[in-house]
Design a protein around this motif. Sequence first.
Motif, PDB file in Angstrom:
ATOM      1  N   LEU A  98      -0.873  -6.524  -3.652  1.00  0.00           N
ATOM      2  CA  LEU A  98      -1.708  -7.531  -4.316  1.00  0.00           C
ATOM      3  C   LEU A  98      -1.142  -8.926  -4.113  1.00  0.00           C
ATOM      4  CD1 LEU A  98      -2.400  -5.717  -7.703  1.00  0.00           C
ATOM      5  CD2 LEU A  98      -3.964  -5.985  -5.767  1.00  0.00           C
ATOM      6  N   LYS A  99      -2.056  -9.864  -3.854  1.00  0.00           N
ATOM      7  CA  LYS A  99      -1.676 -11.266  -3.677  1.00  0.00           C
ATOM      8  C   LYS A  99      -2.695 -12.140  -4.392  1.00  0.00           C
ATOM      9  CE  LYS A  99       0.535 -10.443   0.744  1.00  0.00           C
ATOM     10  NZ  LYS A  99       0.511 -10.659   2.158  1.00  0.00           N
ATOM     11  N   GLU A 100      -2.315 -13.364  -4.642  1.00  0.00           N
ATOM     12  CA  GLU A 100      -3.228 -14.355  -5.222  1.00  0.00           C
ATOM     13  C   GLU A 100      -3.623 -15.326  -4.130  1.00  0.00           C
ATOM     14  OE1 GLU A 100      -4.656 -14.891  -8.187  1.00  0.00           O
ATOM     15  OE2 GLU A 100      -3.813 -13.055  -8.990  1.00  0.00           O
ATOM     16  N   PRO A 101      -4.893 -15.584  -3.937  1.00  0.00           N
ATOM     17  CA  PRO A 101      -6.021 -14.934  -4.577  1.00  0.00           C
ATOM     18  C   PRO A 101      -6.169 -13.507  -4.057  1.00  0.00           C
ATOM     19  CG  PRO A 101      -6.837 -16.400  -2.865  1.00  0.00           C
ATOM     20  CD  PRO A 101      -5.331 -16.585  -2.942  1.00  0.00           C
ATOM     21  N   PHE A 102      -6.930 -12.690  -4.797  1.00  0.00           N
ATOM     22  CA  PHE A 102      -7.051 -11.273  -4.495  1.00  0.00           C
ATOM     23  C   PHE A 102      -7.491 -11.011  -3.053  1.00  0.00           C
ATOM     24  CE2 PHE A 102      -9.525  -7.337  -4.262  1.00  0.00           C
ATOM     25  CZ  PHE A 102      -8.534  -6.427  -4.603  1.00  0.00           C
ATOM     26  N   ASN A 103      -8.399 -11.836  -2.517  1.00  0.00           N
ATOM     27  CA  ASN A 103      -8.906 -11.558  -1.162  1.00  0.00           C
ATOM     28  C   ASN A 103      -7.858 -11.773  -0.072  1.00  0.00           C
ATOM     29  OD1 ASN A 103      -8.907 -14.320  -1.054  1.00  0.00           O
ATOM     30  ND2 ASN A 103     -11.055 -14.532  -0.485  1.00  0.00           N
ATOM     31  N   SER A 104      -6.664 -12.242  -0.435  1.00  0.00           N
ATOM     32  CA  SER A 104      -5.574 -12.330   0.545  1.00  0.00           C
ATOM     33  C   SER A 104      -4.638 -11.114   0.442  1.00  0.00           C
ATOM     34  CB  SER A 104      -4.793 -13.634   0.376  1.00  0.00           C
ATOM     35  OG  SER A 104      -4.155 -13.661  -0.877  1.00  0.00           O
ATOM     36  N   SER A 105      -4.995 -10.139  -0.393  1.00  0.00           N
ATOM     37  CA  SER A 105      -4.225  -8.900  -0.513  1.00  0.00           C
ATOM     38  C   SER A 105      -4.336  -8.101   0.785  1.00  0.00           C
ATOM     39  CB  SER A 105      -4.749  -8.064  -1.682  1.00  0.00           C
ATOM     40  OG  SER A 105      -4.586  -8.763  -2.902  1.00  0.00           O
ATOM     41  N   THR A 106      -3.406  -7.170   0.967  1.00  0.00           N
ATOM     42  CA  THR A 106      -3.379  -6.356   2.181  1.00  0.00           C
ATOM     43  C   THR A 106      -3.258  -4.876   1.826  1.00  0.00           C
ATOM     44  OG1 THR A 106      -0.973  -6.566   2.396  1.00  0.00           O
ATOM     45  CG2 THR A 106      -2.330  -8.182   3.577  1.00  0.00           C
ATOM     46  N   ILE A 107      -3.632  -4.025   2.791  1.00  0.00           N
ATOM     47  CA  ILE A 107      -3.404  -2.591   2.644  1.00  0.00           C
ATOM     48  C   ILE A 107      -2.480  -2.130   3.772  1.00  0.00           C
ATOM     49  CG2 ILE A 107      -5.532  -2.078   1.404  1.00  0.00           C
ATOM     50  CD1 ILE A 107      -6.764  -1.077   3.980  1.00  0.00           C
ATOM     51  N   ASN A 108      -1.684  -1.133   3.470  1.00  0.00           N
ATOM     52  CA  ASN A 108      -0.698  -0.616   4.411  1.00  0.00           C
ATOM     53  C   ASN A 108      -1.326   0.525   5.216  1.00  0.00           C
ATOM     54  OD1 ASN A 108       1.387   0.675   5.711  1.00  0.00           O
ATOM     55  ND2 ASN A 108       2.769   0.660   3.959  1.00  0.00           N
ATOM     56  N   LEU A 109      -1.744   0.226   6.438  1.00  0.00           N
ATOM     57  CA  LEU A 109      -2.336   1.248   7.304  1.00  0.00           C
ATOM     58  C   LEU A 109      -1.279   2.022   8.079  1.00  0.00           C
ATOM     59  CD1 LEU A 109      -5.439  -0.656   8.742  1.00  0.00           C
ATOM     60  CD2 LEU A 109      -5.304   0.848   6.739  1.00  0.00           C
ATOM     61  N   GLN A 110      -0.052   1.543   8.046  1.00  0.00           N
ATOM     62  CA  GLN A 110       1.023   2.197   8.794  1.00  0.00           C
ATOM     63  C   GLN A 110       1.607   3.391   8.032  1.00  0.00           C
ATOM     64  OE1 GLN A 110       4.398  -0.282   9.769  1.00  0.00           O
ATOM     65  NE2 GLN A 110       4.472   0.620  11.808  1.00  0.00           N
ATOM     66  N   ALA A 111       1.378   3.445   6.727  1.00  0.00           N
ATOM     67  CA  ALA A 111       1.943   4.536   5.921  1.00  0.00           C
ATOM     68  C   ALA A 111       0.890   5.077   4.953  1.00  0.00           C
ATOM     69  CB  ALA A 111       3.172   4.039   5.172  1.00  0.00           C
ATOM     70  N   PRO A 112      -0.106   5.802   5.490  1.00  0.00           N
ATOM     71  CA  PRO A 112      -1.152   6.332   4.618  1.00  0.00           C
ATOM     72  C   PRO A 112      -0.628   7.409   3.665  1.00  0.00           C
ATOM     73  CG  PRO A 112      -1.348   7.274   6.802  1.00  0.00           C
ATOM     74  CD  PRO A 112      -0.285   6.209   6.877  1.00  0.00           C
ATOM     75  N   VAL A 113      -1.264   7.506   2.525  1.00  0.00           N
ATOM     76  CA  VAL A 113      -0.993   8.568   1.561  1.00  0.00           C
ATOM     77  C   VAL A 113      -2.091   9.609   1.767  1.00  0.00           C
ATOM     78  CG1 VAL A 113      -0.853   9.168  -0.882  1.00  0.00           C
ATOM     79  CG2 VAL A 113       0.080   6.982  -0.077  1.00  0.00           C
ATOM     80  N   VAL A 114      -1.691  10.790   2.217  1.00  0.00           N
ATOM     81  CA  VAL A 114      -2.650  11.848   2.510  1.00  0.00           C
ATOM     82  C   VAL A 114      -2.525  12.917   1.431  1.00  0.00           C
ATOM     83  CG1 VAL A 114      -3.431  13.523   4.227  1.00  0.00           C
ATOM     84  CG2 VAL A 114      -2.446  11.349   4.968  1.00  0.00           C
ATOM     85  N   ILE A 115      -3.664  13.247   0.820  1.00  0.00           N
ATOM     86  CA  ILE A 115      -3.681  14.176  -0.307  1.00  0.00           C
ATOM     87  C   ILE A 115      -4.591  15.355   0.007  1.00  0.00           C
ATOM     88  CG2 ILE A 115      -4.269  14.451  -2.755  1.00  0.00           C
ATOM     89  CD1 ILE A 115      -3.855  11.338  -2.950  1.00  0.00           C
ATOM     90  N   ASN A 116      -4.060  16.554  -0.168  1.00  0.00           N
ATOM     91  CA  ASN A 116      -4.881  17.752  -0.129  1.00  0.00           C
ATOM     92  C   ASN A 116      -5.358  17.959  -1.569  1.00  0.00           C
ATOM     93  OD1 ASN A 116      -5.873  20.393  -0.287  1.00  0.00           O
ATOM     94  ND2 ASN A 116      -4.524  21.106   1.346  1.00  0.00           N
ATOM     95  N   HIS A 117      -6.590  17.548  -1.836  1.00  0.00           N
ATOM     96  CA  HIS A 117      -7.065  17.556  -3.227  1.00  0.00           C
ATOM     97  C   HIS A 117      -7.312  18.971  -3.750  1.00  0.00           C
ATOM     98  CE1 HIS A 117     -11.417  18.292  -2.514  1.00  0.00           C
ATOM     99  NE2 HIS A 117     -11.197  17.663  -1.382  1.00  0.00           N
ATOM    100  N   LYS A 118      -7.464  19.939  -2.875  1.00  0.00           N
ATOM    101  CA  LYS A 118      -7.645  21.329  -3.335  1.00  0.00           C
ATOM    102  C   LYS A 118      -6.310  21.944  -3.744  1.00  0.00           C
ATOM    103  CE  LYS A 118     -12.057  22.681  -2.274  1.00  0.00           C
ATOM    104  NZ  LYS A 118     -12.762  23.074  -1.073  1.00  0.00           N
ATOM    105  N   GLN A 119      -5.271  21.701  -2.935  1.00  0.00           N
ATOM    106  CA  GLN A 119      -3.947  22.274  -3.198  1.00  0.00           C
ATOM    107  C   GLN A 119      -3.096  21.385  -4.114  1.00  0.00           C
ATOM    108  OE1 GLN A 119      -2.852  25.319  -2.160  1.00  0.00           O
ATOM    109  NE2 GLN A 119      -4.888  25.660  -1.324  1.00  0.00           N
ATOM    110  N   LYS A 120      -3.552  20.146  -4.349  1.00  0.00           N
ATOM    111  CA  LYS A 120      -2.829  19.178  -5.198  1.00  0.00           C
ATOM    112  C   LYS A 120      -1.435  18.881  -4.652  1.00  0.00           C
ATOM    113  CE  LYS A 120      -6.176  18.804  -8.094  1.00  0.00           C
ATOM    114  NZ  LYS A 120      -7.082  17.697  -7.953  1.00  0.00           N
ATOM    115  N   VAL A 121      -1.367  18.697  -3.325  1.00  0.00           N
ATOM    116  CA  VAL A 121      -0.118  18.343  -2.671  1.00  0.00           C
ATOM    117  C   VAL A 121      -0.379  17.137  -1.779  1.00  0.00           C
ATOM    118  CG1 VAL A 121      -0.433  19.953  -0.737  1.00  0.00           C
ATOM    119  CG2 VAL A 121       1.858  19.275  -1.395  1.00  0.00           C
ATOM    120  N   ALA A 122       0.629  16.251  -1.668  1.00  0.00           N
ATOM    121  CA  ALA A 122       0.429  15.001  -0.930  1.00  0.00           C
ATOM    122  C   ALA A 122       1.706  14.580  -0.218  1.00  0.00           C
ATOM    123  CB  ALA A 122      -0.024  13.911  -1.890  1.00  0.00           C
TER     124      ALA A 122
END
Length: 144
Positions: A98-122
């Motif tokens: 998060l950054k100010e202003p909000f539209n200058s915030s970034t997302i980290n595409l180099q380290a995705p969080v992958v979740i198996n929502h059925k097995q509840k493991v990530a």
Amino acid sequence: MKIETKFLGEMNIEENEIIQFPNGIPGFESIQKYVILPLEKDSPFAILQSIEHVEVGFIIALPFVFKKDYEFNLLDEDKEELKITDPEDLITYSIVTLKEPFNSSTINLQAPVVINHKQKVAKQLVLQDSITNPLRYPIEGGVS
């Protein structure tokens, strides 16, 4: 069960909502139990909150909303750790800075969080392709 959260105060969660990160998240290896808390209905943003430590919570987002052609390959060891039987069971998030202003915030595409929502493991992956999947991808332009 009741938990304290970093951003939303006290919340009620169900035991079956808890997601296990067997190896933790890089930098938070000893913290392995999290829950995803939506911010608003139909929002690409949510909170990945530790249920063990109130101060550990991350704003996350669905990366495909901000980069339509976002893609990466899972290694066989990642597939095994995530107990994948059906790729449809996976949900991918990216951690938001998060950054100010909000539209200058970034997302980290180099380290995705992958979740198996059925097995509840990530697992948080660390991708090697920093050109295609940058560490700081701008969310400017808003949700498309």
